[in-house]
Design an enzyme around this catalytic site. Structure first.
Site, mmCIF file in Angstrom:
data_model
loop_
_atom_site.group_PDB
_atom_site.id
_atom_site.type_symbol
_atom_site.label_atom_id
_atom_site.label_comp_id
_atom_site.label_asym_id
_atom_site.label_seq_id
_atom_site.Cartn_x
_atom_site.Cartn_y
_atom_site.Cartn_z
ATOM 1 N N GLU A 35 -48.957 -5.685 34.994
ATOM 2 C CA GLU A 35 -49.987 -6.428 35.715
ATOM 3 C C GLU A 35 -49.455 -6.944 37.052
ATOM 4 O OE1 GLU A 35 -53.020 -6.445 35.180
ATOM 5 O OE2 GLU A 35 -53.236 -5.826 33.100
ATOM 6 N N TYR A 118 -56.578 -13.936 36.563
ATOM 7 C CA TYR A 118 -56.749 -12.562 36.070
ATOM 8 C C TYR A 118 -55.564 -12.138 35.196
ATOM 9 C CZ TYR A 118 -56.263 -7.614 35.692
ATOM 10 O OH TYR A 118 -56.049 -6.372 35.158
ATOM 11 N N ASP A 136 -61.424 -7.926 37.302
ATOM 12 C CA ASP A 136 -60.707 -7.512 38.509
ATOM 13 C C ASP A 136 -61.724 -6.971 39.512
ATOM 14 O OD1 ASP A 136 -61.370 -4.967 37.629
ATOM 15 O OD2 ASP A 136 -59.336 -4.165 37.787
#
Length: 288
Positions: A35, A118, A136
């Site tokens: 990520e 996020y 996202d």
């Protein structure tokens, strides 16, 4: 509210790309690293760097033992190298505060260096299977088109999480798939430049398609051109330090990395300010 979840799940199970972080055994640390790397960076560039990173540092504790400079060096050309420093600091925090285990709780994840809303939710959902909305850029586009008949989404806001939460099934497993499927759809089918409606599993219930694809404007923030920018000058200096012996170089040698002396000096100053470089006695080096 149309049922987006059922067709999204069926499509995802049939069509999702085979990506390393989608392996059920990939682990929370691997997902966290992925990520960090995937922020504003294409998948194709991330995969080899991710594999190399996890081979070198297979756990938060392994990275925590390394120097910040080693993290910056390993980051290579992924861009936005401050992410490497944040990831290193997060590894130290995980090691010292969580016994070397990536936390599951969203608030605990948010307390780690470099982790925003996020990323915290993505780790909780994709690593631990918890039920949270994950949004996202690609997800926002899919929701804007399917639900609001907009060609592009509005700027990010808390409304995005509310909209995503509204389409999630109650089942944690199915909710995780819907989160991943919405992202995937926006990445490969319902892209910013075009919408391949023939391949879209929710085209039959898409408000934008039903409205005739109106151009509702685009308020997305535009990224500055990279060529000739301060970012490129910073990248040139960092690349020089990565390839230098012991990741250290005389300032005279660094000066040769960029033709514009004012821009180069600005780049060096900003790298030092960001903790990406250290200066001492006429030398510049990666942080130790």
């Amino acid at each position: 509210m149309p049922d987006l979840a059922t067709p999204l799940i069926a499509w995802y199970r049939e069509s999702a790309r085979d990506l390393p972080w989608r392996d059920p055994n990939f682990g929370a640390w691997g997902i966290l690293v992925s990520e960090f790397m995937l922020q504003q960076t294409p998948v194709a560039r991330v995969i080899p760097r991710l594999e190399a990173w996890l081979e070198r540092w297979p756990s938060p504790a392994a990275l925590a033992e390394a120097s910040p400079g080693a993290a910056v060096e390993q980051w290579a050309n992924l861009g936005y190298p401050r992410r490497a420093l944040w990831l290193h600091k997060a590894a130290v925090q995980i090691t010292e505060q969580h016994g070397g285990v990536v936390p599951r709780d969203v608030d605990a994840l948010l307390a780690l260096s470099g982790i925003g809303d996020y990323t915290a939710r993505a780790v909780a959902v994709f690593a631990y299977g918890d039920r949270h909305p994950v949004v996202d850029t690609n997800t926002r586009r899919v929701l804007a088109r399917a639900l609001d008949a907009q060609s592009q989404p509005d700027p990010p806001s808390t409304r995005d999480l509310t909209a995503m939460a509204a389409i999630l099934p109650e089942s944690e497993e199915r909710a995780a798939i819907v989160n991943a499927a919405a992202m995937e759809l926006g990445a490969v089918v319902c892209t910013a430049r075009s919408a391949n409606c023939e391949a879209c599993p929710i085209a039959h219930i898409c408000a934008w398609r039903d409205a005739g694809y109106p151009d509702t404007g685009d308020r997305r923030r535009r990224q500055a051109t990279y060529a000739g920018s301060d970012r490129q000058a910073r990248g040139a200096v960092l690349q020089h330090l990565r390839s230098a012996p012991d990741h250290e170089s005389a300032l005279e040698a660094v000066a040769a990395t960029w033709p514009d002396s004012l821009q180069r000096d600005r780049a060096i100053d900003s790298l030092i300010a960001d903790g990406l470089a250290e200066a001492s006695e006429g030398m510049l080096r990666l942080p130790r």
